[in-house]
Design a protein around this motif. Structure first.
Motif, short mmCIF file in Angstrom:
data_model
loop_
_atom_site.label_atom_id
_atom_site.label_comp_id
_atom_site.label_asym_id
_atom_site.label_seq_id
_atom_site.Cartn_x
_atom_site.Cartn_y
_atom_site.Cartn_z
N GLN A 16 87.45 -81.94 38.27
CA GLN A 16 87.59 -82.02 36.81
C GLN A 16 86.38 -81.51 36.03
N HIS A 17 85.18 -81.45 36.66
CA HIS A 17 83.99 -81.18 35.86
C HIS A 17 83.05 -80.09 36.36
N VAL A 18 83.16 -79.63 37.59
CA VAL A 18 82.20 -78.63 38.08
C VAL A 18 82.89 -77.28 38.22
N ASP A 19 82.35 -76.28 37.54
CA ASP A 19 82.86 -74.91 37.63
C ASP A 19 81.66 -73.98 37.76
N HIS A 20 81.17 -73.87 39.00
CA HIS A 20 80.01 -73.02 39.28
C HIS A 20 80.35 -72.02 40.36
N ASN A 56 87.24 -82.60 27.71
CA ASN A 56 86.80 -82.45 29.10
C ASN A 56 85.63 -81.48 29.10
N THR A 57 84.68 -81.72 29.97
CA THR A 57 83.51 -80.87 30.08
C THR A 57 83.42 -80.28 31.47
N THR A 92 80.58 -76.02 29.39
CA THR A 92 81.62 -75.73 28.40
C THR A 92 82.27 -77.05 28.04
N ALA A 93 82.19 -77.42 26.78
CA ALA A 93 82.83 -78.63 26.29
C ALA A 93 84.17 -78.23 25.68
N CYS A 94 85.25 -78.80 26.19
CA CYS A 94 86.59 -78.51 25.70
C CYS A 94 87.05 -79.69 24.84
N ARG A 95 87.45 -79.40 23.61
CA ARG A 95 87.93 -80.43 22.68
C ARG A 95 89.32 -80.04 22.21
N LEU A 96 90.24 -80.98 22.25
CA LEU A 96 91.61 -80.74 21.83
C LEU A 96 91.63 -80.34 20.35
N ARG A 97 92.37 -79.29 20.04
CA ARG A 97 92.54 -78.87 18.64
C ARG A 97 93.61 -79.73 18.00
N GLY A 98 93.33 -80.22 16.81
CA GLY A 98 94.31 -81.02 16.09
C GLY A 98 94.48 -82.40 16.70
N LEU A 127 76.65 -90.44 44.75
CA LEU A 127 77.41 -89.28 44.30
C LEU A 127 77.95 -89.50 42.89
N PRO A 128 77.97 -88.45 42.06
CA PRO A 128 78.53 -88.60 40.72
C PRO A 128 80.05 -88.78 40.80
N VAL A 129 80.57 -89.75 40.06
CA VAL A 129 82.01 -90.01 40.07
C VAL A 129 82.61 -90.04 38.67
N HIS A 130 81.76 -89.97 37.64
CA HIS A 130 82.24 -90.00 36.26
C HIS A 130 81.25 -89.27 35.37
N LEU A 131 81.74 -88.34 34.56
CA LEU A 131 80.89 -87.68 33.58
C LEU A 131 80.90 -88.55 32.33
#
Length: 147
Positions: free
Chosen positions: A34-38, A70-71, A103-109, A135-139
């Protein structure tokens, strides 16, 4: 040799249980998905990064409400694991010592029903994570570096 039907049912149930456990996603695995895109995934339409990645990573799905935010962090997972060794704050959350590309994604509207459309913000922020067993389990959020 004939095996009683009850034995086959028990055997099948045990195999299915083992398989379900084998394909079950750990909390760390879910965090990564859900959170890592490298490195940052290139998408054909840059303005559609959030919609593309949230669908690809199964964060949003048809028939489910849109996730409000979501980030995605564009740094190696090891850097986020290293944050778990930092001293936690009063809430038990660890922060990365240096800002990271994200990248921070925010719902439009306000409509939370699909189709989901998002606004993408490119940021350099510290990342806050909750950790379990190192280990990281929550952002838990992000914050801008001090100016």
């Amino acid at each position: 040799m004939r095996v009683p039907m009850g034995s086959w049912a028990l055997f099948t149930a045990l195999v299915l249980a083992v398989l379900a456990g084998a394909v079950g996603e750990s909390r760390y695995g879910k965090f990564l998905r859900q959170h890592v895109d490298h490195p940052r995934t290139p998408v054909l339409a840059a303005h559609r990064y959030c919609e593309t990645m949230l669908a690809r990573r199964r964060v949003t799905a048809p028939g489910r409400p849109c996730k409000p935010s979501n980030t995605f962090v564009h740094t190696p997972a090891e850097d986020l694991v290293a944050a778990c060794s930092q001293t936690p704050d009063a809430e038990g959350v660890h922060s990365t010592p240096t800002p990271m590309s994200l990248t921070a994604c925010r719902l439009r509207g306000r409509n939370t029903q699909p189709p989901c459309t998002y606004r993408a913000l490119q940021l350099q922020h510290h990342v806050r994570v909750a950790c379990l067993d190192g280990l990281p389990v929550h952002l838990a959020g992000t914050h801008a570096p001090p100016q």
